[in-house]
Design a protein around this motif. Structure first.
Motif, PDB file in Angstrom:
ATOM      1  N   PRO A   1      65.081  50.643  28.431  1.00 55.43           N
ATOM      2  CA  PRO A   1      64.797  49.854  27.013  1.00 55.43           C
ATOM      3  C   PRO A   1      63.976  48.541  28.066  1.00 55.43           C
ATOM      4  N   GLY A   2      64.350  48.083  29.077  1.00 58.24           N
ATOM      5  CA  GLY A   2      63.556  46.791  29.834  1.00 58.24           C
ATOM      6  C   GLY A   2      62.774  47.555  30.386  1.00 58.24           C
ATOM      7  N   VAL A   3      63.125  49.066  31.468  1.00 52.89           N
ATOM      8  CA  VAL A   3      61.911  48.891  32.300  1.00 52.89           C
ATOM      9  C   VAL A   3      60.562  49.809  31.187  1.00 52.89           C
ATOM     10  N   LEU A   4      61.032  50.321  29.777  1.00 54.83           N
ATOM     11  CA  LEU A   4      59.862  49.990  29.052  1.00 54.83           C
ATOM     12  C   LEU A   4      59.168  48.513  28.525  1.00 54.83           C
ATOM     13  N   SER A   5      59.660  48.268  28.900  1.00 51.70           N
ATOM     14  CA  SER A   5      58.695  46.527  28.388  1.00 51.70           C
ATOM     15  C   SER A   5      58.242  45.760  29.372  1.00 51.70           C
ATOM     16  N   ALA A   6      58.938  46.140  30.316  1.00 52.30           N
ATOM     17  CA  ALA A   6      58.056  45.952  31.549  1.00 52.30           C
ATOM     18  C   ALA A   6      57.139  46.814  32.492  1.00 52.30           C
ATOM     19  N   MET A   7      56.866  47.901  31.658  1.00 51.77           N
ATOM     20  CA  MET A   7      55.813  48.864  32.287  1.00 51.77           C
ATOM     21  C   MET A   7      55.055  48.558  30.837  1.00 51.77           C
ATOM     22  N   LEU A   8      55.496  48.190  29.669  1.00 52.55           N
ATOM     23  CA  LEU A   8      54.105  47.635  28.425  1.00 52.55           C
ATOM     24  C   LEU A   8      53.192  46.069  29.381  1.00 52.55           C
ATOM     25  N   PHE A   9      54.109  45.592  29.779  1.00 50.27           N
ATOM     26  CA  PHE A   9      54.049  43.681  30.294  1.00 50.27           C
ATOM     27  C   PHE A   9      53.158  44.089  31.567  1.00 50.27           C
ATOM     28  N   ALA A  10      53.492  45.552  32.136  1.00 51.44           N
ATOM     29  CA  ALA A  10      52.647  45.548  32.979  1.00 51.44           C
ATOM     30  C   ALA A  10      51.002  45.828  32.574  1.00 51.44           C
ATOM     31  N   PHE A  11      51.295  46.776  31.669  1.00 47.19           N
ATOM     32  CA  PHE A  11      49.505  47.577  31.713  1.00 47.19           C
ATOM     33  C   PHE A  11      48.929  46.784  30.807  1.00 47.19           C
ATOM     34  N   THR A  12      49.226  46.422  30.237  1.00 49.89           N
ATOM     35  CA  THR A  12      48.356  45.405  29.133  1.00 49.89           C
ATOM     36  C   THR A  12      48.032  44.258  29.916  1.00 49.89           C
ATOM     37  N   LEU A  13      48.941  43.937  30.941  1.00 52.28           N
ATOM     38  CA  LEU A  13      48.360  42.479  31.377  1.00 52.28           C
ATOM     39  C   LEU A  13      46.734  42.978  32.355  1.00 52.28           C
ATOM     40  N   SER A  14      47.342  44.380  32.856  1.00 59.02           N
ATOM     41  CA  SER A  14      46.223  44.627  34.160  1.00 59.02           C
ATOM     42  C   SER A  14      45.000  45.241  33.060  1.00 59.02           C
ATOM     43  N   TYR A  15      45.368  45.477  32.273  1.00 61.04           N
ATOM     44  CA  TYR A  15      44.267  46.392  31.009  1.00 61.04           C
ATOM     45  C   TYR A  15      43.625  45.036  30.724  1.00 61.04           C
ATOM     46  N   ASP A  16      43.549  43.814  30.957  1.00 61.41           N
ATOM     47  CA  ASP A  16      42.765  42.828  29.998  1.00 61.41           C
ATOM     48  C   ASP A  16      41.974  41.865  31.292  1.00 61.41           C
ATOM     49  N   GLU A  17      42.841  42.335  32.660  1.00 57.58           N
ATOM     50  CA  GLU A  17      42.973  41.348  33.448  1.00 57.58           C
ATOM     51  C   GLU A  17      41.001  41.041  33.487  1.00 57.58           C
ATOM     52  N   PHE A  18      40.615  39.784  33.730  1.00 58.22           N
ATOM     53  CA  PHE A  18      39.191  39.201  33.756  1.00 58.22           C
ATOM     54  C   PHE A  18      39.236  38.679  34.979  1.00 58.22           C
ATOM     55  N   SER A  19      39.876  37.143  34.828  1.00 57.37           N
ATOM     56  CA  SER A  19      39.449  36.372  36.591  1.00 57.37           C
ATOM     57  C   SER A  19      39.603  36.367  37.452  1.00 57.37           C
ATOM     58  N   ARG A  20      40.615  37.112  37.744  1.00 58.13           N
ATOM     59  CA  ARG A  20      40.907  37.860  38.965  1.00 58.13           C
ATOM     60  C   ARG A  20      40.039  39.204  39.633  1.00 58.13           C
ATOM     61  N   THR A  21      40.026  39.903  38.547  1.00 55.41           N
ATOM     62  CA  THR A  21      39.224  41.288  38.750  1.00 55.41           C
ATOM     63  C   THR A  21      38.229  41.211  38.941  1.00 55.41           C
ATOM     64  N   LEU A  22      37.064  39.418  37.819  1.00 57.15           N
ATOM     65  CA  LEU A  22      35.567  38.964  38.195  1.00 57.15           C
ATOM     66  C   LEU A  22      35.582  38.739  40.414  1.00 57.15           C
ATOM     67  N   PHE A  23      36.417  38.416  40.986  1.00 57.82           N
ATOM     68  CA  PHE A  23      35.628  38.837  42.418  1.00 57.82           C
ATOM     69  C   PHE A  23      36.576  38.844  43.310  1.00 57.82           C
ATOM     70  N   ALA A  24      37.395  40.127  43.117  1.00 60.22           N
ATOM     71  CA  ALA A  24      38.222  41.512  44.373  1.00 60.22           C
ATOM     72  C   ALA A  24      37.559  42.788  43.365  1.00 60.22           C
ATOM     73  N   SER A  25      36.963  42.944  42.520  1.00 62.79           N
ATOM     74  CA  SER A  25      36.987  44.231  42.442  1.00 62.79           C
ATOM     75  C   SER A  25      35.943  44.998  42.765  1.00 62.79           C
ATOM     76  N   GLY A  26      34.564  43.512  43.431  1.00 63.87           N
ATOM     77  CA  GLY A  26      32.912  44.316  43.965  1.00 63.87           C
ATOM     78  C   GLY A  26      32.184  44.964  43.157  1.00 63.87           C
ATOM     79  N   ARG A  27      31.733  45.875  43.365  1.00 63.67           N
ATOM     80  CA  ARG A  27      30.697  46.202  42.902  1.00 63.67           C
ATOM     81  C   ARG A  27      30.962  46.918  41.244  1.00 63.67           C
ATOM     82  N   ASP A  28      32.465  47.267  40.969  1.00 62.34           N
ATOM     83  CA  ASP A  28      32.920  48.937  40.145  1.00 62.34           C
ATOM     84  C   ASP A  28      33.058  47.753  39.721  1.00 62.34           C
ATOM     85  N   LEU A  29      32.399  47.642  38.160  1.00 58.97           N
ATOM     86  CA  LEU A  29      33.433  46.991  37.015  1.00 58.97           C
ATOM     87  C   LEU A  29      34.091  47.661  36.251  1.00 58.97           C
TER      88      LEU A  29
END
Length: 280
Positions: free
Chosen positions: A197-225
């Motif tokens: 159950p804790g592993v599932l919670s950690a997976m959900l946290f990581a997936f949603t935070l990464s999927y919505d991340e903007f500021s860090r991706t803005l400077f590091a993603s290059g040309r591909d948006l």
């Protein structure tokens, strides 16, 4: 007397909090059903229509509003979130497992891990961009942005698993070891089902935070948006109702993830109870 006053106050506070949380989604959903093909939000709704949902999938007649670039950007965001979820969860489980035993420098290591979620994303993203430019490294969503996403989500997975292991009964593992079962097999057959159950919670946290991340991706993603960057680029000048429709579908997708999470969580809890009953 105090209890009689506190209960209505807490109920009112909870109601206002839920209204504040979900009112924007309700307004978003209402505005997404206005008629097309002219863009721009209008309220109250003059005529209801599913035009903008059809517009998202290319089923509506052409209009002055360009389709949202959600094809490749959605694939990038989903892939990046999945990669981040796997790596951050594995690192979180391994790190929390290591912290079950006291070791020299554990306090410093703990704060170094947690630092990844505390440093502002703009500073981390800008720092990654400067380092990449200095060493001549090309910035991509699958390399530099991926590293920043792991650095950001790994502490959340680590803290979740640390809380799970703090409540874990170590005597279950000791009983398995006393029967001659190897530590690796004990973790796979005994420990992991109990902490799932804790592993599932950690997976959900990581997936949603990464999927919505903007500021860090803005400077590091290059040309591909990624998807957040692509959506931001479409309404930087003018907001069209197709963004509202896409926001509704994205929110429903998030609710679907929570539903799957709840089902898996209930199944894992039942399995853990069965294991506990068998051991007793």
């Amino acid at each position: 007397m105090q209890s009689a006053v506190m209960k209505p106050a807490l109920a009112l506070y909870t109601t206002l909090f839920l209204v504040f949380l979900y009112a924007p989604f309700a307004i978003l959903a209402i505005l997404s059903f206005q008629t097309g093909p002219e863009g721009g939000p209008q309220f109250p709704i003059i005529e209801w229509s599913s035009y903008w949902y059809q517009h998202l999938f290319g089923l509506a007649p052409p209009s002055r509003v360009a389709p949202l670039p959600i094809g490749e950007s959605l694939f990038r965001s989903m892939t990046l979130a999945f990669m981040t979820m796997i790596v951050s969860t594995v690192l979180g489980v391994m790190s929390a497992q290591a912290f079950r035993s006291r070791f020299k420098g554990s306090g410093i290591v703990f704060y170094l891990i947690v630092l990844g979620m505390m440093v502002p994303g703009v500073l981390v993203g800008l720092g990654m961009a400067l380092v990449a430019n200095f060493f001549g490294i090309d910035r991509h969503w699958w390399s530099t942005a991926f590293v920043l996403h792991v650095v950001y989500t790994f502490p959340f997975a680590f803290l979740v698993m640390l809380a799970i292991f703090n409540r874990f009964d170590k005597s279950v593992e000791e009983a398995s070891w006393s029967l001659g079962v190897s530590p690796a097999r004990t973790f796979r057959k005994v420990t992991f089902p109990l902490i799932f159950p804790g592993v599932l919670s950690a997976m959900l946290f990581a997936f949603t935070l990464s999927y919505d991340e903007f500021s860090r991706t803005l400077f590091a993603s290059g040309r591909d948006l990624t998807l957040p960057l692509a959506i931001y680029g479409t309404f930087a000048v003018e907001i069209h109702p197709n963004v509202f429709a896409f926001g509704v579908l994205t929110t429903l997708f998030s609710f679907a993830l929570l539903g799957v999470y709840a089902i898996l969580m209930s199944l894992s809890v039942r399995r853990a109870r069965r294991i506990a009953i068998q051991e007793e």
